[in-house]
Scaffold this motif. Structure first.
Motif, PDB file in Angstrom:
ATOM      1  N   GLU A 114      27.804 -14.475  53.699  1.00 48.66           N
ATOM      2  CA  GLU A 114      26.849 -15.540  53.417  1.00 48.66           C
ATOM      3  C   GLU A 114      27.569 -16.768  52.857  1.00 48.66           C
ATOM      4  O   GLU A 114      27.219 -17.908  53.186  1.00 48.66           O
ATOM      5  CB  GLU A 114      25.787 -15.039  52.448  1.00 48.66           C
ATOM      6  CG  GLU A 114      24.604 -15.977  52.311  1.00 48.66           C
ATOM      7  CD  GLU A 114      23.350 -15.282  51.822  1.00 48.66           C
ATOM      8  OE1 GLU A 114      22.619 -14.704  52.652  1.00 48.66           O
ATOM      9  OE2 GLU A 114      23.104 -15.299  50.601  1.00 48.66           O
ATOM     10  N   TYR A 115      28.563 -16.536  52.016  1.00 48.54           N
ATOM     11  CA  TYR A 115      29.346 -17.664  51.485  1.00 48.54           C
ATOM     12  C   TYR A 115      30.145 -18.340  52.597  1.00 48.54           C
ATOM     13  O   TYR A 115      30.141 -19.564  52.736  1.00 48.54           O
ATOM     14  CB  TYR A 115      30.306 -17.190  50.392  1.00 48.54           C
ATOM     15  CG  TYR A 115      31.391 -18.195  50.122  1.00 48.54           C
ATOM     16  CD1 TYR A 115      31.135 -19.329  49.359  1.00 48.54           C
ATOM     17  CD2 TYR A 115      32.669 -18.045  50.673  1.00 48.54           C
ATOM     18  CE1 TYR A 115      32.121 -20.283  49.139  1.00 48.54           C
ATOM     19  CE2 TYR A 115      33.650 -18.992  50.458  1.00 48.54           C
ATOM     20  CZ  TYR A 115      33.373 -20.106  49.687  1.00 48.54           C
ATOM     21  OH  TYR A 115      34.349 -21.043  49.488  1.00 48.54           O
ATOM     22  N   THR A 116      30.833 -17.546  53.420  1.00 48.78           N
ATOM     23  CA  THR A 116      31.775 -18.084  54.395  1.00 48.78           C
ATOM     24  C   THR A 116      31.087 -18.861  55.504  1.00 48.78           C
ATOM     25  O   THR A 116      31.573 -19.918  55.936  1.00 48.78           O
ATOM     26  CB  THR A 116      32.615 -16.944  55.002  1.00 48.78           C
ATOM     27  OG1 THR A 116      33.283 -16.245  53.941  1.00 48.78           O
ATOM     28  CG2 THR A 116      33.661 -17.503  55.970  1.00 48.78           C
ATOM     29  N   LYS A 117      29.954 -18.382  55.981  1.00 49.60           N
ATOM     30  CA  LYS A 117      29.250 -19.087  57.055  1.00 49.60           C
ATOM     31  C   LYS A 117      28.913 -20.507  56.633  1.00 49.60           C
ATOM     32  O   LYS A 117      29.134 -21.473  57.368  1.00 49.60           O
ATOM     33  CB  LYS A 117      27.981 -18.334  57.439  1.00 49.60           C
ATOM     34  CG  LYS A 117      27.174 -19.053  58.527  1.00 49.60           C
ATOM     35  CD  LYS A 117      25.881 -18.326  58.858  1.00 49.60           C
ATOM     36  CE  LYS A 117      25.083 -19.101  59.908  1.00 49.60           C
ATOM     37  NZ  LYS A 117      23.802 -18.449  60.234  1.00 49.60           N
ATOM     38  N   THR A 118      28.371 -20.655  55.420  1.00 47.90           N
ATOM     39  CA  THR A 118      28.004 -21.975  54.910  1.00 47.90           C
ATOM     40  C   THR A 118      29.237 -22.834  54.684  1.00 47.90           C
ATOM     41  O   THR A 118      29.257 -24.029  55.022  1.00 47.90           O
ATOM     42  CB  THR A 118      27.220 -21.829  53.602  1.00 47.90           C
ATOM     43  OG1 THR A 118      26.083 -20.992  53.839  1.00 47.90           O
ATOM     44  CG2 THR A 118      26.761 -23.169  53.078  1.00 47.90           C
ATOM     45  N   GLU A 119      30.271 -22.245  54.121  1.00 50.31           N
ATOM     46  CA  GLU A 119      31.498 -22.991  53.824  1.00 50.31           C
ATOM     47  C   GLU A 119      32.107 -23.581  55.097  1.00 50.31           C
ATOM     48  O   GLU A 119      32.523 -24.745  55.121  1.00 50.31           O
ATOM     49  CB  GLU A 119      32.503 -22.063  53.144  1.00 50.31           C
ATOM     50  CG  GLU A 119      33.830 -22.717  52.790  1.00 50.31           C
ATOM     51  CD  GLU A 119      33.697 -23.763  51.707  1.00 50.31           C
ATOM     52  OE1 GLU A 119      34.667 -24.531  51.520  1.00 50.31           O
ATOM     53  OE2 GLU A 119      32.650 -23.839  51.050  1.00 50.31           O
ATOM     54  N   GLU A 120      32.143 -22.815  56.153  1.00 53.61           N
ATOM     55  CA  GLU A 120      32.743 -23.308  57.399  1.00 53.61           C
ATOM     56  C   GLU A 120      31.923 -24.455  57.991  1.00 53.61           C
ATOM     57  O   GLU A 120      32.486 -25.422  58.513  1.00 53.61           O
ATOM     58  CB  GLU A 120      32.880 -22.164  58.398  1.00 53.61           C
ATOM     59  CG  GLU A 120      33.957 -21.161  58.013  1.00 53.61           C
ATOM     60  CD  GLU A 120      34.243 -20.163  59.108  1.00 53.61           C
ATOM     61  OE1 GLU A 120      33.524 -20.172  60.145  1.00 53.61           O
ATOM     62  OE2 GLU A 120      35.183 -19.359  58.949  1.00 53.61           O
ATOM     63  N   ALA A 121      30.609 -24.368  57.913  1.00 55.00           N
ATOM     64  CA  ALA A 121      29.761 -25.443  58.441  1.00 55.00           C
ATOM     65  C   ALA A 121      29.937 -26.727  57.637  1.00 55.00           C
ATOM     66  O   ALA A 121      30.003 -27.825  58.197  1.00 55.00           O
ATOM     67  CB  ALA A 121      28.300 -25.007  58.438  1.00 55.00           C
ATOM     68  N   LEU A 122      30.019 -26.612  56.312  1.00 57.11           N
ATOM     69  CA  LEU A 122      30.213 -27.794  55.466  1.00 57.11           C
ATOM     70  C   LEU A 122      31.567 -28.439  55.745  1.00 57.11           C
ATOM     71  O   LEU A 122      31.691 -29.666  55.807  1.00 57.11           O
ATOM     72  CB  LEU A 122      30.098 -27.402  53.989  1.00 57.11           C
ATOM     73  CG  LEU A 122      28.696 -27.013  53.508  1.00 57.11           C
ATOM     74  CD1 LEU A 122      28.771 -26.377  52.130  1.00 57.11           C
ATOM     75  CD2 LEU A 122      27.766 -28.223  53.495  1.00 57.11           C
TER      76      LEU A 122
END
Length: 266
Positions: A40-48
């Motif tokens: 959940e952390y990584t998916k958002t981080e990559e998009a940002l």
């Protein structure tokens, strides 16, 4: 004549035969909670990172506030909308410097004040981030957040982490329990030194001073008198931006790599 032995039929594969990455029952088990938090952390981080969102201005406020609503709702909505536009025009969200955008408006992604701030950013031509959380009510993505930057979280902890880690400032409009939860989460990080110096601005000073007797905590000795200096009380969105400018949250002075300090000594 002797009877022929029956052929041995292969057993039907059970759940253990599923590929682990495709086994929903396994992935949703208690033992995989750590992995789900990481994903959940990584998916958002990559998009940002793909959008070059280097820093944000976080806007909190009531989901039940409505444009043109009764009481203070109409004024709060318009001030949040005004702030979202001013901050986006002057803060750096419109400019990609070396592939990065600074002071991008970030909210909980839902209706009310969150919608108003994102709407102001949209009117300025800037992106905005919506960190939505799965709730039984009051949590539907508003139409003004940038689609590629509109996220949904299961875990409050990961959502709060993303709200805090890039924040150059926190601007809080009137709200209820959720707004107070988010305010005190970041206020505690500031008080304990676990978050770099970040201005916290409360819009509509009359509401906030009527809601909470802030000085009573200092008078009772449960916080230090200096802790009250972490808060800035203003009347409207224009004054909120003036506080941020005075604190150095401006296009020319944006920190190169804002982040939470490490909890351990370097």
């Amino acid at each position: 004549m002797p009877r022929k032995p029956r052929p041995i039929r292969p057993s039907r594969p059970g759940p253990s035969y599923r590929l682990a990455m495709l086994d929903r029952d396994f992935l949703m088990s208690d033992s995989m909670r750590g992995l789900r938090l990481q994903v959940e952390y990584t998916k958002t981080e990559e998009a940002l990172q793909a959008w070059g969102v280097r820093s944000t201005i976080v806007v909190f406020g009531g989901a039940r506030v409505r444009e043109g609503g009764a009481g203070g709702h109409a004024a709060w909505y318009e001030e949040a909308r005004r702030f979202g536009r001013i901050a986006s025009e002057r803060g750096g969200a419109l400019r990609e410097a070396e592939g990065a955008r600074d002071n991008v408006i970030a909210t909980g992604g839902g209706p009310g004040i969150m919608e108003a701030a994102s709407r102001g950013a949209r009117e300025a031509g800037a992106p905005s981030v919506g960190f939505n959380i799965r709730l039984p009510h009051e949590q539907v993505p508003n139409r003004y957040t940038t689609p590629e930057l509109t996220f949904q979280f299961h875990y409050f902890a990961i959502r709060k982490f993303h709200l805090a880690m890039r924040a150059n400032a926190l601007v809080v409009f009137p709200g209820g329990f959720g707004t107070l939860d988010e305010l005190f989460e970041l206020l505690t990080l500031r008080q304990t030194g676990r978050m770099r110096p970040t201005p916290i601005v409360l819009v509509d000073a009359e509401y906030w001073r009527r809601l909470i007797h802030w000085e009573a905590m200092a008078e009772a000795g449960v916080i230090a008198p200096a802790d009250l200096d972490l808060l800035h009380f203003v009347a409207n969105g224009t004054e909120a931006w003036a506080v941020l400018e005075a604190a150095g949250v401006a296009l020319e002075e944006v920190a190169a790599a804002p982040s939470l300090p490490s909890p351990e000594p370097e």
